[in-house]
Design an enzyme around this catalytic site. Structure first.
Site, PDB file in Angstrom:
ATOM      1  N   ILE A 134       6.729 -13.911   2.526  1.00 54.68           N
ATOM      2  CA  ILE A 134       6.152 -13.208   1.289  1.00 54.68           C
ATOM      3  C   ILE A 134       4.486 -11.938   1.530  1.00 54.68           C
ATOM      4  CG2 ILE A 134       7.172 -15.017   0.257  1.00 54.68           C
ATOM      5  CD1 ILE A 134       3.876 -16.233   0.334  1.00 54.68           C
ATOM      6  N   GLY A 137      -0.247  -8.314   6.693  1.00 59.03           N
ATOM      7  CA  GLY A 137      -1.588  -8.036   6.410  1.00 59.03           C
ATOM      8  C   GLY A 137      -1.885  -7.712   8.266  1.00 59.03           C
ATOM      9  N   VAL A 141       0.762 -12.464   8.842  1.00 60.27           N
ATOM     10  CA  VAL A 141       1.869 -12.202   7.814  1.00 60.27           C
ATOM     11  C   VAL A 141       1.347 -13.716   7.188  1.00 60.27           C
ATOM     12  CG1 VAL A 141       3.326 -11.326   9.377  1.00 60.27           C
ATOM     13  CG2 VAL A 141       3.371 -14.065   9.132  1.00 60.27           C
ATOM     14  N   ASP A 275     -14.553  -7.762  -4.761  1.00 59.05           N
ATOM     15  CA  ASP A 275     -13.240  -6.840  -5.012  1.00 59.05           C
ATOM     16  C   ASP A 275     -12.224  -8.446  -6.257  1.00 59.05           C
ATOM     17  OD1 ASP A 275     -11.639  -4.605  -4.297  1.00 59.05           O
ATOM     18  OD2 ASP A 275     -10.072  -5.680  -2.788  1.00 59.05           O
TER      19      ASP A 275
END
Length: 505
Positions: A134, A137, A141, A275
């Protein structure tokens, strides 16, 4: 959990460095990925003023998120830099009439043994059955993990320790040369592995209803794998930007209250997120927003972080972060600016400053005034708060404590938010907790696991749609993708090779 065999007297951190250095990671070709699935949506239902939330009462109703057509990923959501997107940590919200009751939550588990088996049914890691992928990166994962004993799904991040160490820190980059953690002195220099342990130790102890919870950390010193288990939030991000159907003003107000309390908690723990944006704000089953993805976060000492490096998503960056002055700037003020952009997105469905070219976008952020569209019509109190949060001067920009008292947030004092003392308690970690933040224990020698999971891909929140994930170097959360026909005990398909997106400088 059963105890593992005794570990030798050698320094476990030095042992891990030696083991990781010996691991050769081959680069595999990037796997083909399917198109982004359609997202259904309707206008969020109008919100009535919430009643007091007490144990046993009904949870806050959750509005349906707006529909989005396939689109090219824009600077409104594309992050700058390639860092680990680790949505981590803990959770509170609302005024006295909107606070979710705290429930007992078990401490983060430290496993003494990592046992992996590849059966006919699925790949199993300790008590977890690994199912569909799902997320991907730069460091590994994310897979859907099913705990059969609890009959519950989690999001499991499988990380490459070698890449983490190469990046000099988890879950963030190291501070740049000359940066200071406080106004009074230089930041304490930590070895890469020490930073990994210290930050995981802190993340494991975070506990707040508005921050996603880290459940368990598993380590396999014999392999290049580190496993982090998180709460699975199936509803995904609160909004994606741009959006044709933004939230009603009242819904935006309730969500902002959640964000502010979560942000105040993080700042209390001496963490700046760096962020904040809608796609890093996940919606819980209780209807409350939880802050996720600490990929570019910073820890600090003293009253505030003094930063000098650029990180985060371009359209959400503050003017001082993209200035050429070379001066350091406040980390807390950065989070307030990004939250102001997020609030603007909530009510207008787009960022206040937009451009396809990064330099032009920077110029607009630094020089242009905030413009409010005629539609939808919003209150003057809301406009006032947005303007104060998007003050281009960080010295005069409104702070979190004043946002909590703003008339729009509190409905002119009718719905006050809890004080910092009421919902924040400082997390402190001892040297022993740092040392034991991840257990270094040998795994079974017959184990096979998915090194192809760890090959080169930008990895962030586990809720990112597949098509959008291709276009970014650090993922932000999108809708949870669960492959059809994959039940609790189904066999995971062969894991594709994944490629690491290059970091955007």
């Amino acid at each position: 959990m059963e105890s593992g065999p005794a570990v030798c007297c050698q320094d476990p951190r030095a042992e891990l460095v030696d083991r990781v250095a010996a691991i050769n990671v081959a680069h595999l070709e990037e796997a083909d990925e399917g198109p982004e699935p359609a997202r259904n949506g309707v206008d969020p239902p109008p919100r009535a003023r919430a009643a007091s939330v007490i144990p046993g009462s009904a949870s806050r109703p959750t509005p349906v998120r707006p529909s989005l057509s396939a689109r090219k990923f824009s600077l409104q959501e594309r992050p700058a830099g390639s860092c680990l997107g680790a949505q981590v940590g803990p959770y509170s919200t609302g005024p006295a009439s909107h606070i979710s009751p705290r429930s007992w939550r078990r401490p983060t588990i430290e496993s003494h043994r990592v046992a992996i088996s590849d059966t006919e049914d699925c790949v199993q890691l300790n008590q977890y059955k690994l199912q569909s992928e799902i997320g991907k990166g730069a460091y590994g994962v994310v897979r859907l993990a099913y705990n059969e004993s609890e009959d519950r799904h989690y999001a499991m991040k499988v990380l490459s320790k070698k890449k983490l160490l190469k990046q000099y820190g988890f879950p963030r980059r190291p501070p740049p040369r000359g940066s200071q953690a406080t106004q009074g002195g230089p930041a304490k220099q930590l070895l890469p592995l020490e930073r990994v342990y210290q930050e995981i130790a802190i993340l494991k102890k975070l506990d707040h209803v508005n921050v996603v919870k880290l459940i368990e950390v598993l380590d396999d010193p014999a392999e290049d794998n580190l496993y982090l288990v998180f709460d699975l939030l199936r509803k995904g991000p609160v909004m994606e930007v741009p959006c044709d159907k933004p939230f009603p003003e009242e819904q935006a107000r309730l969500y902002l209250r959640d964000i502010i309390l979560g942000l105040e908690y993080l700042h209390c723990q001496k963490i700046v997120h760096r962020d904040i944006k809608p796609s890093n704000l996940l919606l819980g089953d209780d209807g409350h927003v939880k802050i996720a993805d600490f990929g570019v976060s910073n820890q600090f000492e003293g009253n505030d972080a003094q930063l000098s490096s650029t990180a985060g998503t371009p359209a959400f960056m503050a003017p001082e972060a993209i200035s050429d002055s070379g001066q350091s700037f406040s980390g807390k003020a950065l989070d307030v600016w990004a939250t102001g952009v997020t609030l603007y997105c909530f009510v207008y469905g787009k960022c206040p400053f937009i451009d396809d070219y990064i330099l032009t976008l920077h110029r607009k952020i630094k020089n242009e005034a905030v413009v409010f569209p005629e539609e939808p019509e919003v209150s003057e109190d809301l406009k006032d708060l947005i303007l104060r949060m998007l003050d281009k001067n960080p010295e005069t920009r409104i702070g979190v404590s004043d946002i909590k008292l703003h008339p729009w947030v509190t409905k002119h004092g009718e719905e006050p938010l809890p004080s910092e003392e009421e919902h924040c308690s400082v997390v402190e970690v001892t040297e022993e907790e740092v040392k034991n933040s991840v257990r270094l224990i040998p795994s079974w020698t017959t184990v096979i696991l998915v090194k192809s999971m760890l090959r080169k891909r930008s990895f962030g929140n586990p809720f990112e749609p597949q098509a959008r994930r291709e276009e970014r170097s650090m993922s932000a959360p999108g809708s949870l993708l669960m492959k059809e026909g994959c039940g609790e005990g189904c066999k995971s398909p062969e894991l594709p090779g994944v490629q690491e997106d290059e970091a955007a400088s």
